[in-house]
Design an enzyme around this catalytic site. Sequence first.
Site, PDB file in Angstrom:
ATOM      1  N   ARG A   1      -3.209  18.291  -1.636  1.00 18.63           N
ATOM      2  CA  ARG A   1      -3.408  16.800  -1.750  1.00 18.63           C
ATOM      3  C   ARG A   1      -4.857  16.471  -1.369  1.00 18.63           C
ATOM      4  O   ARG A   1      -5.478  17.103  -0.411  1.00 18.63           O
ATOM      5  CB  ARG A   1      -2.645  16.367  -0.682  1.00 18.63           C
TER       6      ARG A   1
ATOM      7  N   PRO B   1       0.670  -1.084   0.060  1.00 17.72           N
ATOM      8  CA  PRO B   1      -0.008  -0.044  -0.152  1.00 17.72           C
ATOM      9  C   PRO B   1       1.034   1.350   0.009  1.00 17.72           C
ATOM     10  O   PRO B   1       0.366   2.570  -0.205  1.00 17.72           O
ATOM     11  CB  PRO B   1      -0.925  -0.196   1.319  1.00 17.72           C
ATOM     12  N   GLU B   2       2.203   1.407   0.143  1.00 18.37           N
ATOM     13  CA  GLU B   2       2.939   2.570   0.242  1.00 18.37           C
ATOM     14  C   GLU B   2       2.956   3.318  -0.932  1.00 18.37           C
ATOM     15  O   GLU B   2       3.132   2.436  -1.925  1.00 18.37           O
ATOM     16  CB  GLU B   2       4.423   2.260   0.910  1.00 18.37           C
ATOM     17  N   GLY B   3       3.059   4.360  -1.003  1.00 14.24           N
ATOM     18  CA  GLY B   3       2.708   5.290  -2.098  1.00 14.24           C
ATOM     19  C   GLY B   3       4.415   5.432  -2.522  1.00 14.24           C
ATOM     20  O   GLY B   3       5.490   5.226  -2.239  1.00 14.24           O
ATOM     21  N   PHE B   4       4.163   6.261  -3.773  1.00 16.98           N
ATOM     22  CA  PHE B   4       5.426   6.477  -4.510  1.00 16.98           C
ATOM     23  C   PHE B   4       6.398   7.255  -3.837  1.00 16.98           C
ATOM     24  O   PHE B   4       7.536   6.816  -4.018  1.00 16.98           O
ATOM     25  CB  PHE B   4       5.080   7.422  -5.875  1.00 16.98           C
TER      26      PHE B   4
ATOM     27  N   PHE C   1       4.520  13.636  -1.043  1.00 22.26           N
ATOM     28  CA  PHE C   1       4.509  14.315  -2.172  1.00 22.26           C
ATOM     29  C   PHE C   1       5.079  15.616  -2.266  1.00 22.26           C
ATOM     30  O   PHE C   1       6.004  16.022  -2.842  1.00 22.26           O
ATOM     31  CB  PHE C   1       3.182  14.285  -2.870  1.00 22.26           C
TER      32      PHE C   1
HETATM   33  O1  GFB Z   1       3.136   9.843  -3.350  1.00 24.05           O
HETATM   34  P1  GFB Z   1       2.384   9.616  -2.265  1.00 24.05           P
HETATM   35  O2  GFB Z   1       2.877   8.360  -1.367  1.00 24.05           O
HETATM   36  O3  GFB Z   1       2.114  10.871  -1.501  1.00 24.05           O
HETATM   37  O4  GFB Z   1       0.949   9.380  -2.951  1.00 24.05           O
HETATM   38  P2  GFB Z   1       1.379  11.123  -0.084  1.00 24.05           P
HETATM   39  C1  GFB Z   1       0.319  10.244  -3.499  1.00 24.05           C
HETATM   40  C2  GFB Z   1      -0.012   9.955  -5.067  1.00 24.05           C
HETATM   41  O5  GFB Z   1      -1.273  10.481  -5.424  1.00 24.05           O
HETATM   42  C3  GFB Z   1       1.116  10.257  -5.819  1.00 24.05           C
HETATM   43  C4  GFB Z   1      -0.859  11.094  -6.529  1.00 24.05           C
HETATM   44  O6  GFB Z   1       2.371   9.434  -5.800  1.00 24.05           O
HETATM   45  C5  GFB Z   1       0.435  10.664  -7.152  1.00 24.05           C
HETATM   46  O7  GFB Z   1       0.321   9.266  -7.839  1.00 24.05           O
HETATM   47  N1  GFB Z   1      -0.810  12.504  -6.372  1.00 24.05           N
HETATM   48  C6  GFB Z   1      -0.915  13.325  -5.390  1.00 24.05           C
HETATM   49  C7  GFB Z   1      -0.687  13.428  -7.288  1.00 24.05           C
HETATM   50  N2  GFB Z   1      -0.710  14.580  -5.472  1.00 24.05           N
HETATM   51  C8  GFB Z   1      -0.568  14.640  -6.696  1.00 24.05           C
HETATM   52  C9  GFB Z   1      -0.549  15.890  -7.359  1.00 24.05           C
HETATM   53  O8  GFB Z   1      -0.504  16.876  -6.994  1.00 24.05           O
HETATM   54  N3  GFB Z   1      -0.188  15.603  -8.690  1.00 24.05           N
HETATM   55  C10 GFB Z   1      -0.288  14.499  -9.468  1.00 24.05           C
HETATM   56  N4  GFB Z   1      -0.038  14.268 -10.755  1.00 24.05           N
HETATM   57  N5  GFB Z   1      -0.504  13.293  -8.509  1.00 24.05           N
HETATM   58  C11 GFB Z   1       0.461   8.846   1.241  1.00 24.05           C
HETATM   59  C12 GFB Z   1      -0.144   7.662   0.818  1.00 24.05           C
HETATM   60  O9  GFB Z   1       0.553   9.915   0.369  1.00 24.05           O
HETATM   61  O10 GFB Z   1      -0.074   9.345   2.283  1.00 24.05           O
HETATM   62  C13 GFB Z   1      -0.229   6.720   1.668  1.00 24.05           C
HETATM   63  O11 GFB Z   1       0.819   7.183  -0.325  1.00 24.05           O
HETATM   64  C14 GFB Z   1      -1.139   7.162   3.084  1.00 24.05           C
HETATM   65  O12 GFB Z   1      -0.856   5.486   1.101  1.00 24.05           O
HETATM   66  C15 GFB Z   1      -0.267   8.444   3.238  1.00 24.05           C
HETATM   67  O13 GFB Z   1      -2.410   7.433   2.436  1.00 24.05           O
HETATM   68  C16 GFB Z   1      -1.209   9.125   4.441  1.00 24.05           C
HETATM   69  O14 GFB Z   1       2.355  11.139   1.028  1.00 24.05           O
HETATM   70  O15 GFB Z   1       0.536  12.400  -0.294  1.00 24.05           O
END
Ligand code: GFB
Length: 420
Positions: free
Chosen positions: A285, A35-38, A382
């Site tokens: 976000r 489940p971990e994000g990018f 992000f």
């Molecule tokens: O990267 P990420 O782990 O950041 O996950 P968080 C957010 C994902 O949502 C990104 C999309 O990798 C993108 O695919 N995304 C979010 C966006 N904001 C944008 C944006 O501004 N532009 C675009 N193009 N895409 C974590 C989650 O999110 O937060 C965990 O991965 C968990 O699962 C945690 O929910 C609380 O750190 O914001």
Amino acid sequence: MHGRLNVSLGLTERRTYSTKRTTFFRYILYDVNPPEGFNLRRDVYLRTSIFVRNLSEKSKKRYQWHLVLPPWGNLYHWRSTDIGPQKQIPWSTFFDLESLKKYVPVIEMHEFIKEYSQNSKTSAIDRVYILQNDEKMFETGNFDDKNQLVNCTPDALRKYQASSSGNYGAKFWGYSNVTANEVKCLVYHGTMSGLEENLYPDIYSSVMFDHMEIPLHDSYGTKEFWAARRSMRYNSALYEIANDFSQKYLKSNDSRDKTELPMDWTKEKSKRNALGGPYLCVHLRRRDFLIGRAGSVPTIKNAASQLSIKMEELNLQSIFIATDAENNEYNELKSLLNMYAVTRYTPSDSVKKLYKDGGVAIIDQIICSKARYFIGTHESTFTFRIQEDREIMGFPSKMTFNELCGIEKCKSRSSWKILW
Ligand code: GFB
């Protein structure tokens, strides 16, 4: 470069060879909790790359350690369905491998498979450790480091199927031709460097750690951390797309905005004079944050009001919005801010097909990293990655470490400044 691979040697031969002054290639593989994000995964890469670099330095040329890059795919947030399956994506789609290699020797999974299976149809990873949290830690209050082999429960072994030949298949990243000779469960608490004692490089050529998000940074925020972070340059095509967009719609220009960096990250120097393009960028976000972190994100109306106040203070006319919001939320925000030029990046079909949701997100991050002023979302990784890129480019910190206040109240914000 990897021609001296000795994986086809049996155990004894390896031991015999390792007494000679030859450099042996060794491989670390890893994977992360699905489940971990990018952007959290990018941080796991940093921790692991520092660990692997230190291994080679410590082993005094006896072993040369390589980090095998786990292909990207099937991430929860990558929802686009019109671009084919988003799996087994190589790191070169998003990152500049030559830059990564200037920090630590990395190799893509598909290259590893090719080399590692030179003499057989499958690539067998010598040993896999499934890392597990110490569940008792919170009950007992004992937070000492832990590195302990335990019996694997059927649940831990769910994705690993033992075969009749004694090894394990797991469809590692969807590759059916990769197996593991041994799978062990390891309760682990501590920093990355403590993993070293599980490697046994005289015996094993390749070791994989599953759940690599569990070990902590040895050196968060240090010069070493920032060197590894600086090596994480993006694929140059993504910079080009982002720069074309911001030149066209945001009147941005690297040389005028003092956001230029040398081609080679090792030549970068400490500076604090970046000006940025004449726009404010907000990372707004939404989606799962609206559920999991409802208190720390604003309503659209409230976000608009916070942004208007800032725009007036900065005397800017353009706002760039990076967001995962639904169209209706974006349109609402845009109409509430109709006294400004509000824009967002919308990829063409070909950009989406080539660079997928991950590449489009990086394009948003690059555009935000070059804005005069940045406001992010509390505790979003992000947002953190944008702040790091801005620290590397040399913005005054007050133009970077800003967050939208949530509907509850403004939370205290962290500011991790660069060390050179
Ligand atoms: O990267 P990420 O782990 O950041 O996950 P968080 C957010 C994902 O949502 C990104 C999309 O990798 C993108 O695919 N995304 C979010 C966006 N904001 C944008 C944006 O501004 N532009 C675009 N193009 N895409 C974590 C989650 O999110 O937060 C965990 O991965 C968990 O699962 C945690 O929910 C609380 O750190 O914001």
